[in-house]
Motif scaffolding. Structure first.
Motif, PDB file in Angstrom:
ATOM      1  N   ALA A 281       0.849  -1.177   0.000  1.00 43.70           N
ATOM      2  CA  ALA A 281       0.000   0.000   0.000  1.00 43.70           C
ATOM      3  C   ALA A 281       0.890   1.233   0.000  1.00 43.70           C
ATOM      4  CB  ALA A 281      -0.911   0.008   1.223  1.00 43.70           C
ATOM      5  N   GLY A 282       0.255   2.357  -0.281  1.00 43.06           N
ATOM      6  CA  GLY A 282       1.002   3.599  -0.342  1.00 43.06           C
ATOM      7  C   GLY A 282       0.995   4.322   0.992  1.00 43.06           C
ATOM      8  N   ILE A 283       1.877   5.306   1.068  1.00 43.58           N
ATOM      9  CA  ILE A 283       1.938   6.130   2.256  1.00 43.58           C
ATOM     10  C   ILE A 283       2.413   7.514   1.833  1.00 43.58           C
ATOM     11  CG2 ILE A 283       4.342   5.514   2.856  1.00 43.58           C
ATOM     12  CD1 ILE A 283       3.325   5.331   5.686  1.00 43.58           C
ATOM     13  N   GLY A 284       1.765   8.537   2.376  1.00 45.38           N
ATOM     14  CA  GLY A 284       2.151   9.898   2.029  1.00 45.38           C
ATOM     15  C   GLY A 284       2.839  10.556   3.205  1.00 45.38           C
TER      16      GLY A 284
ATOM     17  N   ILE B 295       5.222  13.737  -0.134  1.00 46.64           N
ATOM     18  CA  ILE B 295       5.961  12.704  -0.866  1.00 46.64           C
ATOM     19  C   ILE B 295       5.223  11.378  -0.719  1.00 46.64           C
ATOM     20  CG2 ILE B 295       8.172  11.504  -1.118  1.00 46.64           C
ATOM     21  CD1 ILE B 295       8.529  14.408  -1.734  1.00 46.64           C
ATOM     22  N   LEU B 296       4.931  10.762  -1.870  1.00 49.55           N
ATOM     23  CA  LEU B 296       4.127   9.547  -1.875  1.00 49.55           C
ATOM     24  C   LEU B 296       5.016   8.339  -2.128  1.00 49.55           C
ATOM     25  CD1 LEU B 296       1.332  11.150  -4.051  1.00 49.55           C
ATOM     26  CD2 LEU B 296       1.239  10.719  -1.586  1.00 49.55           C
ATOM     27  N   LEU B 297       4.922   7.369  -1.223  1.00 47.77           N
ATOM     28  CA  LEU B 297       5.822   6.216  -1.281  1.00 47.77           C
ATOM     29  C   LEU B 297       5.057   4.910  -1.189  1.00 47.77           C
ATOM     30  CD1 LEU B 297       8.301   7.446   1.480  1.00 47.77           C
ATOM     31  CD2 LEU B 297       8.716   7.549  -0.985  1.00 47.77           C
ATOM     32  N   HIS B 298       5.736   3.836  -1.593  1.00 41.17           N
ATOM     33  CA  HIS B 298       5.250   2.490  -1.329  1.00 41.17           C
ATOM     34  C   HIS B 298       5.786   2.116   0.055  1.00 41.17           C
ATOM     35  CE1 HIS B 298       4.469  -1.712  -1.585  1.00 41.17           C
ATOM     36  NE2 HIS B 298       4.202  -1.712  -2.884  1.00 41.17           N
ATOM     37  N   ARG B 299       4.914   1.545   0.897  1.00 41.09           N
ATOM     38  CA  ARG B 299       5.343   1.224   2.269  1.00 41.09           C
ATOM     39  C   ARG B 299       6.543   0.287   2.269  1.00 41.09           C
ATOM     40  NH1 ARG B 299       0.788   2.325   5.772  1.00 41.09           N
ATOM     41  NH2 ARG B 299       1.775   1.096   7.374  1.00 41.09           N
ATOM     42  N   ALA B 300       6.543  -0.669   1.343  1.00 41.49           N
ATOM     43  CA  ALA B 300       7.647  -1.634   1.285  1.00 41.49           C
ATOM     44  C   ALA B 300       8.962  -0.933   0.927  1.00 41.49           C
ATOM     45  CB  ALA B 300       7.323  -2.725   0.280  1.00 41.49           C
ATOM     46  N   ASP B 301       8.886   0.098   0.081  1.00 37.04           N
ATOM     47  CA  ASP B 301      10.104   0.841  -0.272  1.00 37.04           C
ATOM     48  C   ASP B 301      10.655   1.559   0.948  1.00 37.04           C
ATOM     49  OD1 ASP B 301       9.957   0.076  -2.927  1.00 37.04           O
ATOM     50  OD2 ASP B 301       8.862   1.876  -3.560  1.00 37.04           O
ATOM     51  N   TYR B 302       9.755   2.123   1.742  1.00 42.76           N
ATOM     52  CA  TYR B 302      10.205   2.816   2.955  1.00 42.76           C
ATOM     53  C   TYR B 302      10.865   1.822   3.911  1.00 42.76           C
ATOM     54  CZ  TYR B 302      10.291   5.742   7.131  1.00 42.76           C
ATOM     55  OH  TYR B 302      10.712   6.432   8.246  1.00 42.76           O
ATOM     56  N   GLN B 303      10.221   0.685   4.090  1.00 41.27           N
ATOM     57  CA  GLN B 303      10.772  -0.312   5.016  1.00 41.27           C
ATOM     58  C   GLN B 303      12.138  -0.827   4.527  1.00 41.27           C
ATOM     59  OE1 GLN B 303       9.253  -4.302   5.162  1.00 41.27           O
ATOM     60  NE2 GLN B 303       9.035  -4.142   7.386  1.00 41.27           N
ATOM     61  N   GLN B 304      12.234  -1.132   3.221  1.00 42.57           N
ATOM     62  CA  GLN B 304      13.501  -1.636   2.675  1.00 42.57           C
ATOM     63  C   GLN B 304      14.624  -0.625   2.862  1.00 42.57           C
ATOM     64  OE1 GLN B 304      14.513  -4.609   1.777  1.00 42.57           O
ATOM     65  NE2 GLN B 304      12.476  -5.194   2.507  1.00 42.57           N
TER      66      GLN B 304
END
Ligand SMILES: Cc1cc2nc3c(=O)[nH]c(=O)nc-3n(C[C@H](O)[C@H](O)[C@H](O)COP(=O)(O)OP(=O)(O)OC[C@H]3O[C@@H](n4cnc5c(N)ncnc54)[C@H](O)[C@@H]3O)c2cc1C
Ligand SMILES: *[C@@H]1O[C@H](CO)[C@@H](O)[C@H](O)[C@H]1NC(C)=O
Ligand SMILES: *[C@@H]1O[C@H](CO)[C@@H](O)[C@H](O)[C@H]1NC(C)=O
Length: 418
Positions: free
Chosen positions: A47-50, A107-116
């Motif tokens: 999911a996304g996260i802003g 800034i809009l991100l994919h949650r998995a990208d943030y975690q990685q």
């Protein structure tokens, strides 16, 4: 105390809150950090996260900015930046009535990208233990340290326990029982009961249906869909649809909120997070404008989240134990700020714990600084988020959104000033 460290910190939960806190603490080499996570491996939901400018400043300080910007199409703008566009959409032909601008871009991100990215930056010295579900902790006030007890029968001792274990936090539950016991022993019966009543989260009467749509799939049906030009919110009486591109534009994050204010504070029956299907919610949006219908056609098996919040607490701390992130202030997602608030908690907690004068004796005082700053701020955001839930479902006292005489623009929309 092992290897001459100044402070041994245990973090329970390796979500956005726990991992960000671990990274922020790792700036202080004399603090030992152990993260305990109940899941068998670290994986975020798709999911996304802003993230708004204030948490973004922290991301920059933590050295994550460049790596995160590589994962998104969002442009970093320091001044006035265009953000969501709002449409009234519960009608055959929708109307755009508002464009949000913020001081600094969202800034809009994919949650998995943030975690990685977090995991990639976390130094080896910070130990992460999976399959460690905390059951309870124990601290006695005349002795140093906190003892943690895990489901697998093991235990661990530390100077400070940080509960970053989310909505159903075991740390919060244990803390409220501890405080209730103390209140009872001191004859404060009413307070003792109230503390126990605030253990369980509250259902907001709202469900979110989240999905990621491959951008190509949407483009094939609607090459000029608005979401390709701006993050969008489609509002109506029963809820709203929020959508924006993530992962370098390859994916479209989709969330549909089914909102029933009259059910706030009732019990939700069923699992709080589950795989669902379109027929469970699409009928709520049946007569909405074509852009919404096109999005719905692209959704297959959304994740259904029954949105729960936690009842406000009088304190985030007890002795050497504290809570942060959703464990402290799980809120509705209508201000896109739950994770941002967790990031702010993490940074402030690390700053006070990392202060050169903090040690294992005075750590309670240190935590009270965190509590007095973060609690009012987080609860303020929580309340605004709740109000946004009313605005976004066009549920504002004294305003008839279907009448031509009303200019929605004149109403009291909160402009993000973060
Ligand atoms: C639909 C929706 C949209 C959202 N959109 C946004 C947004 O755009 N921007 C934003 O800022 N926020 C957003 N949020 C909010 C955000 O997702 C949360 O606030 C944030 O993820 C909370 O992170 P956390 O680390 O506190 O909790 P969690 O992510 O719940 O992490 C808790 C961790 O603790 C672990 N754990 C739980 N119990 C135990 C235990 N007993 N022992 C050990 N480990 C345990 C869990 O496995 C998990 O890994 C949204 C939320 C929803 C529902
Ligand atoms: C979707 O969910 C409904 C309600 O739970 C169920 O009756 C129906 O069979 C499901 N449809 C599909 C295609 O899975
Ligand atoms: C911690 O710091 C305080 C002063 O702030 C000091 O009185 C105390 O002795 C210190 N304790 C330890 C264990 O170093």
């Amino acid at each position: 105390m092992s290897s001459g460290s100044r402070l041994r910190v245990a973090i329970c939960g390796a979500g956005i809150a726990g991992l960000t806190c671990a990274l922020a603490l790792s700036e202080y080499p004399d603090i030992e950090i152990d993260v305990f996570e109940s899941a068998g491996k670290l994986a975020e939901v798709g999911a996304g996260i802003g993230l708004f400018p204030r948490p973004w400043q922290i991301i920059r300080k933590l050295g994550l900015e460049q790596d995160l910007l590589k994962t998104t199409e969002s442009k970093l703008i320091e001044g006035r930046a265009p953000s969501f566009r709002y449409r009234k959409s519960d009608q055959r032909e929708g109307v755009e009535f508002f464009r949000l601008y913020t001081q600094g871009s969202l800034i809009l991100l994919h949650r998995a990208d943030y975690q990685q990215t977090l995991l990639h930056h976390l130094p080896k010295s910070c130990r992460t233990h999976c399959s460690k579900r905390l059951l309870s902790y124990r601290q006695s006030h005349n002795r140093h340290g906190v003892d943690l007890f895990f489901e697998d029968g093991t235990s661990y001792s530390c100077d400070v326990l940080i509960g970053a274990d989310g909505l159903k936090s075991a740390v919060r539950r244990c803390m409220l029982h501890e405080k209730s016991g103390i209140a009872q022993a001191e004859g404060r019966w009413k307070e003792s009961m109230e503390l126990l009543r605030s253990v369980d989260p509250i259902w907001s009467g709202q469900n979110a249906y989240r999905a990621l749509i491959p951008a190509e799939k949407l483009r094939a049906r609607a090459p000029s869909h608005s979401v390709f030009t701006a993050p969008m919110q489609y509002l109506g009486k029963n809820g709203y649809v929020l959508t924006y591109p993530i992962s370098g534009g390859k994916m479209i994050n989709f969330v549909a909120f089914d909102i029933r204010h009259e059910l706030e504070n009732t019990k939700f029956n069923g699992p709080w997070v589950s795989t669902s299907n379109k027929s469970r919610f699409a009928s709520r949006f049946a007569d909405w404008e074509p852009e919404v219908q096109t999005l719905l056609e692209c959704v297959e098996e959304p994740l259904q989240w029954a949105i729960h919040t936690i009842p406000p607490m009088k304190s985030f701390i007890s002795g050497r134990v504290t809570v942060m992130g959703d464990a402290a202030h799980a809120m509705t997602p209508h201000e896109g700020s739950g994770a941002g608030q967790a990031i702010e908690d993490a940074y402030l907690l690390a700053t006070v714990l990392g202060h050169p004068r903090t040690n294992s004796t005075n750590v309670h005082h240190t935590l009270s600084v965190y509590d007095s700053i973060r609690r009012p701020l987080a609860y303020d955001v929580m309340e605004h988020s709740r109000m946004n839930g009313h605005y976004f479902s066009l549920n504002v006292d004294g305003v008839d959104f279907d009448s031509n005489s009303v200019s929605v623009r004149e109403n009291n929309w909160r402009i993000y000033d973060m």
